[in-house]
Design an enzyme around this catalytic site. Structure first.
Site: not given
Length: 700
Positions: A169, A411, A499, A505
């Protein structure tokens, strides 16, 4: 099931045991293989006469035992073959994919031990892997390091992120190869649960551009029962070498023969569009493992999600910070009044989905345990079946079914993988009982069992275990915080998306630069689709909450374009329903755009600068176009020659206004309709950080 089409050519013969060449079917690529003076295997490759990979070593250092698979080899034999087939996708960017290559299988012998290297040369690049057949003298071993090298021919421009065992990320850094070391500290942003590699290493997929105009992409395919590959970067020699993710004991892969490694891939072209169009990685994966795929469907969804990022809701039901699974009585705790996953709020989302034709509603924070989560290390935090007191599972099943909508399960494991695996079948049975058919999984935190990494062999086996187990219950999977994909969605098409990169986000948390999504298709998306969660039309977040000072690094129109440029069979309309009501005319594009395609055309592309893509909806005479740019204003050239000839069409163009700018005027847009045909070439202005989205239908 996949269908085999067109024709198959396959030949097999033995050639002399000397230096070997392999050419691609069209002759553009030439691969050279030999043993050097130390009798180590070495390969190199040229594209149209230009050096791409200089002589580079192959082999392994072994942790267990005395055998070292790196030198003193004898060439035992060469087998050559060719293949030309076409297969049909379950879902994808195109319905039919051609698989055309020439192959050379090199058999090497070292003191009675056999190691094989299988090279496949396509018209768009190279794939190769190591194979260890069943044998007496090499049955099981632990890798200390894979020695695969990719020695480059120059100081290329590189789009890279720091090597890390636990996160992908980071933002991308663009630099010369020789500058990677000097920029590494700055590029290594602070991220939760990170484990940066100590030396100068970068992640794959790695995108590069040479001074002489070659685009080069290095990655891997079919990552099964093996750790992910990062790349050590030697900034002086422009060399790259494999750096595998270690396990809790320091090994870098347990091998039990017979076994194959993942494929190492090198995609090359003098045209950046061909990098995005390549299906080499998919072709190196095994065909679909399922006989029945009728239950696997692309999904367009909304969700109880974005309101938590803009400060209008929380995942947790109370503010009590110490909860214990199976012990805490939530009826005795005071609700915080901000819990978003409550029955009435979810019903509003179901109503919105039904009204606007969305398939599913994702609900995060529905189950007990979020109060004490926060990324903390906890073995038993979630059980994946116990809802909060204000989330009525049975009622929501009834309500959603009556509206023709599915609720998507979430989850979040808190990275407690051992806990999740113990409860996995119970969780999927619960999903089946209450009408769910898709799950978003999450792995935020440090992996349990201790010492394992998100990208290690243990976890790669886990992700596949989840996908395979989900298939038993006819469930589709969308994994977050997982290893970056390597084309395994061909083999397991219920693993719809991941992702595995810095997604939407982060717009609310720290911001994303306008160039970010002009790089991702050349890097992260090379291995498979991303759940990027686009569609944020209210790009200034202080509108929702004055404390939210960030804004998206895009215009509103660029968010629409993502539904075409950021390919996924799982596409979210991520903004709040009330936002879409305010921008109803722009929202129409999100409602109309397809999530599955018959064909795709890369119209323009330059990594880090711009991308324009056109796609035809699967089974429909409708076409959609998305174009995005970085922080610079530009004019996109959109050639519509892909449209069937002799017919007239109406194009609805969603465009940035003349004063639009991602930072100063991001939500200014226009919508216009024009008549077009296959002879039309549109010249379309894109604002700084902006884009264009176009829907095309045949004129009645």
């Amino acid at each position: 099931m996949y269908k085999l089409l067109v024709f198959l050519i396959c030949t097999l013969y033995i050639v002399p045991l000397s230096a070997q060449e392999l050419k691609s079917p069209d002759g553009s690529f030439v691969l050279f293989f030999s043993l050097n003076e130390q009798k180590s295997p070495v390969y190199s490759m040229k594209y149209k006469g230009r050096q791409v990979i200089k002589p580079s070593r192959l082999g392994f250092e072994i942790l267990s035992g005395t055998a070292q698979m790196k030198e003193f080899f004898e060439l035992q034999g060469i087998e050559r073959s060719s293949k030309d087939t076409t297969w049909q996708t379950v879902w994808g960017e195109q319905r039919l994919i051609r698989n055309h290559y020439n192959e050379m299988l090199v058999s090497l012998l070292q003191e009675g031990r056999v190691m094989k290297i299988r090279f496949r040369l396509f018209n768009d690049g190279l794939g190769f892997r190591y194979e260890f057949p069943e044998q007496d003298k090499l049955s099981a071993f632990i890798i200390r390091e894979e020695l695969t090298e990719f020695n480059l021919a120059g100081d290329h421009k590189v789009f890279w992120m720091p090597g890390d065992y636990d996160t992908n990320e980071y933002l991308y850094t663009t630099s010369k190869f020789s500058e990677i070391g000097a920029l590494m500290k700055k590029a290594t942003l602070r991220i939760k649960s990170q484990h940066p590699i100590a030396n100068t290493a970068v992640q794959t997929p790695l995108m590069m551009k040479s001074d002489n105009g070659l685009y080069i992409n290095i990655h891997e395919a079919a990552l099964v029962d093996y750790p992910a590959m990062h790349l050590n970067a030697d900034v002086k020699t422009f060399g790259l070498s494999a750096h595998l993710v270690p396990d809790a004991w320091g090994g870098k892969g347990d091998i039990n023969a017979p076994a194959n490694t993942p494929w190492r891939t090198v995609v090359v072209s003098s045209d950046a569009r061909n990098i995005l169009a390549s299906k080499l990685i998919l072709n190196l994966n095994d065909p679909c493992r399922y006989d029945d795929v009728s239950w696997i469907k692309p999904v367009k969804y909304i969700g109880v999600w974005w309101q938590m990022f803009v400060g209008k809701g929380t995942w947790n039901y109370t503010d009590h910070e110490n909860v214990k699974l199976g012990v805490t009585d939530y009826s005795r705790l005071q609700p915080n009044g901000t819990h978003a996953a409550n029955t009435q709020n979810v019903k509003k989302y179901i109503d919105f989905a039904a009204k606007h034709g969305f398939d599913q509603v994702l609900v995060e924070g529905w189950n007990v345990g979020w109060e004490d989560w926060g990324g903390k290390v906890r073995e038993n935090l979630f059980d994946f079946v116990t809802p909060y007191p204000d989330f009525d599972v049975k009622e929501l099943q009834r309500y959603a079914a009556g509206k023709g909508v599915k609720v998507m399960m979430h989850h979040e494991t808190g990275a407690s993988v051992s806990n999740y695996e113990r409860r996995l079948d119970t969780a999927f049975r619960f999903m089946r009982e209450y009408g769910y058919n898709a799950v978003k999984t999450g792995y935020v935190g440090w992996i349990r069992p201790k010492g394992e990494h998100h990208d290690g062999q243990f976890m790669n086996n886990h992700y596949l275990h989840v996908a395979r187990t989900a298939a038993k219950y006819k469930m589709m999977v969308n994994s977050h915080e997982a290893v970056r994909p390597t084309g395994l969605h061909r083999t397991y098409p219920n693993w719809l998306a991941q992702e595995s990169a810095r997604g939407t986000e982060f717009e609310a948390m720290s911001g994303l630069p306008p160039e970010h999504t002009t790089i991702l298709p050349f890097t992260r998306l090379m291995g498979g689709p991303m759940d990027y969660t686009p569609g944020i039309l209210q790009t200034i977040f202080s509108y929702h909450n004055p404390a939210k000072t960030k804004q998206a690094g895009t215009t509103l129109v660029k968010q629409l374009a993502y539904y075409v440029t950021m390919y996924s069979p799982l596409q979210m309309a991520a903004d709040l329903p009330e936002t879409y009501d305010r921008f109803a005319d722009a929202f129409q594009f999100i409602k109309d755009v397809a999530v599955d395609w018959d064909d795709s055309w890369i119209l323009e592309a330059e990594p880090g600068d711009y991308i324009t893509i056109a796609r035809k909806a699967r089974g429909r005479n409708e076409w959609f176009i998305g174009g995005v740019t970085d922080e610079n204003r530009r004019t996109a050239t959109i050639d519509l020659r892909f449209l069937p000839r002799g017919r007239q069409y109406t194009a609805t163009i969603y465009e940035d206004s003349g004063t639009a700018h991602w930072k100063t005027n991001p939500m200014s847009y226009r919508i216009r309709k024009v008549k077009v045909s296959s002879k039309t070439v549109l010249k379309q202005a894109l604002a700084p950080g902006g884009g264009v989205a176009v829907s095309i239908k045949e004129t009645d």
